[in-house]
Design an enzyme around this catalytic site. Structure first.
Site, PDB file in Angstrom:
ATOM      1  N   CYS A 188       0.840  -1.194   0.000  1.00  0.00           N
ATOM      2  CA  CYS A 188       0.000   0.000   0.000  1.00  0.00           C
ATOM      3  C   CYS A 188       0.877   1.246   0.000  1.00  0.00           C
ATOM      4  CB  CYS A 188      -0.887  -0.014   1.240  1.00  0.00           C
ATOM      5  SG  CYS A 188      -1.858   1.491   1.459  1.00  0.00           S
ATOM      6  N   CYS A 202       4.220  22.727   5.513  1.00  0.00           N
ATOM      7  CA  CYS A 202       4.189  21.271   5.383  1.00  0.00           C
ATOM      8  C   CYS A 202       5.406  20.789   4.606  1.00  0.00           C
ATOM      9  CB  CYS A 202       2.900  20.823   4.712  1.00  0.00           C
ATOM     10  SG  CYS A 202       2.641  21.582   3.115  1.00  0.00           S
TER      11      CYS A 202
END
Ligand code: SAH
Length: 454
Positions: A80, A410
């Site tokens: 994943c 970020c």
């Protein structure tokens, strides 16, 4: 001449991690990137690709393991693309992120002396996400649902995702197993056929309210009542079941049309004392616990005593703006997405704030115009996307010189770049606080406090 060639097998020592979480080994100065390897490890690798100044190798065997290595608890961690760091202990992850911020400050910002505080992490770094976007599909006649593999649209089928809510797991599992019985076909991306594309589950952390969004290719939903009953039975705290229709041949999850199938159109959540209404498509921070930590820090750095006018650039749905509005005389927020500004205005109203003003548009155009119109700002808060602040906006800051700038970021690299520009223009960076908003992933957030010429 490169020191290694494709298909070489060799033992290497891993000395660092990239910001994407790959191990880095250097062979005569030539970096090899090794997915899954950790600093301090000796590993056997197979070189799969060599470019001019760096290469990639596949991890074959760990000869000497890092003391920070743990077994990833997720059953699909290897396939994943959602998490990159589950094989590193949480303490190890925090150290890695703190170092990314420190290195960026020193190397890219040329600010080796700026205090970078210890990163603020989570007590429990699991099940923190309040939004899950789950693609549905079919393999060998069976319905599958899970999350995309890295850089691909193949679904890694799973029954659980341990960074998301329990409710998301339940909805994903139950719908996957019942879909066939309801006569609902999962979407097939290649053929552009089938019905159910994505299921989106949102949860208010403070309120416990859950919203389930069924994203379908067509409007007609067979067995609609049975689907609603199943969700309500399995998730008693569901407050809203919504259908979004996306007929497009596109990677974009949502279409334009949203209809409420059952319950409310929105769910509510709180960050600190501020309430937010969340609809199917509204942007909202995905980790509200840590968002509160981050915004408290930003509020602290803003040093408000009630007399200040604050500009919140890149304000999204006004989450930071409303936090600041509790302590400031006035807050002006600007954001490029008009829908987000609508949400900001509604949330300001919901909380009874009368000292906020929101405008949709590019920050680098709206803010200079505000100044031209004679508005003043004592404090400027910025929270730009990964590419950092627009150069024009930085120019405007240096021209108008608000006393204080609080920079929420970020991306440590663009944060450091922009701090350098502001420093050269007369600001001083007092301190930087990293916050772990996205445990198990490589993402890192930080907030910096700047004052004019001290
Ligand atoms: N402060 C908000 C959102 C930060 S994300 C929060 O904490 O929730 C960055 C935001 O900047 C996004 O909402 C994006 O739409 C917006 N944005 C991107 N470019 C912009 C620009 N040039 N001017 C104004 N906003 C912009």
């Amino acid at each position: 001449m490169k020191p290694v060639q494709k298909n070489d097998r060799l033992n290497v020592y891993v000395e660092d991690l990239t910001h994407e979480g790959a191990g880095v080994a250097k062979i005569d100065g030539y970096p090899l990137f090794i997915h899954g390897a950790l600093p301090g490890e000796e590993v056997e690798v197979h070189v799969v690709k060599t470019l001019k100044s760096y290469g990639f190798a596949k991890l074959l065997d760990i000869k000497l393991s890092s003391p920070f290595r743990v077994t990833a608890p997720c059953p699909v961690f290897d396939v994943c693309g959602g998490c990159q760091m589950q094989h590193l202990s949480y303490d190890g992850q925090l150290a890695f992120k703190e170092k990314l911020v420190r290195d960026a400050m020193a190397r890219l910002g040329k600010l080796p002396d700026v205090p970078v505080h210890a990163i603020k992490g989570m007590d429990n770094p699991w099940r923190y996400r309040n939004k899950s976007q789950i693609p549905f599909g079919e393999r060998d006649g069976e319905t599958i649902a899970g999350f995309y593999r890295t850089r691909s649209h193949d679904i890694a089928d799973t029954d659980t995702c341990i960074i998301q809510s329990e409710e998301a797991d339940i909805v994903m599992r139950e719908l996957k197993h019942q879909l066939h019985a309801f006569g609902i076909q999962p979407y097939d991306e290649t053929a552009h056929s089938g019905l159910l594309r994505h299921v989106v589950v949102r949860k208010g952390r403070a309120t416990g309210e859950v919203m389930v969004v069924l994203v379908t290719r067509k409007k007609k939903l067979p067995q609609q009542e049975a689907v609603i009953a199943l969700i309500r039975n399995q998730v008693p705290n569901v407050k809203s079941i919504v259908q979004n229709v996306n007929p497009g041949k596109t990677n974009v999850i949502f279409g334009d049309e949203t209809v409420t199938l059952w319950g409310n159109d929105v769910i509510e959540d709180r960050i600190g004392d501020v309430r937010f209404e969340i609809s199917a498509r509204s942007f909202y921070q995905v980790n509200p616990d840590q968002t509160e930590v981050l915004y408290k820090q930003a509020l602290d750095y803003a040093q408000l005593n009630g007399d200040e006018t604050v500009i919140d650039a890149y304000c999204g749905i006004g989450t930071i703006s409303l936090f600041l509005a509790q302590k400031a005389k006035a807050v002006m927020g600007v954001e490029i997405v008009p829908q987000a500004i609508e949400d900001a205005k509604r949330n300001a109203q919901l909380n009874g704030f009368t000292n906020t003003l929101f405008e949709a548009g590019p920050a680098e155009e709206v803010i200079p115009r505000w100044f031209k119109e004679g508005r003043k700002a004592d404090v400027l808060v910025v929270d730009p996307p990964r590419k950092g602040c627009d150069a024009h906006l930085l120019g405007t800051i240096l021209e108008q010189k608000p006393e204080r700038v609080v920079y929420v970021s970020c991306n440590p690299a663009t944060l450091a770049r922009d701090l350098r520009i502001l420093e050269d223009g007369g600001y001083r960076t007092r301190e930087v606080q990293p916050v772990d908003m996205f445990p198990q992933t490589t993402h890192v957030e930080a907030v910096a406090w700047l004052e004019l010429g001290m």
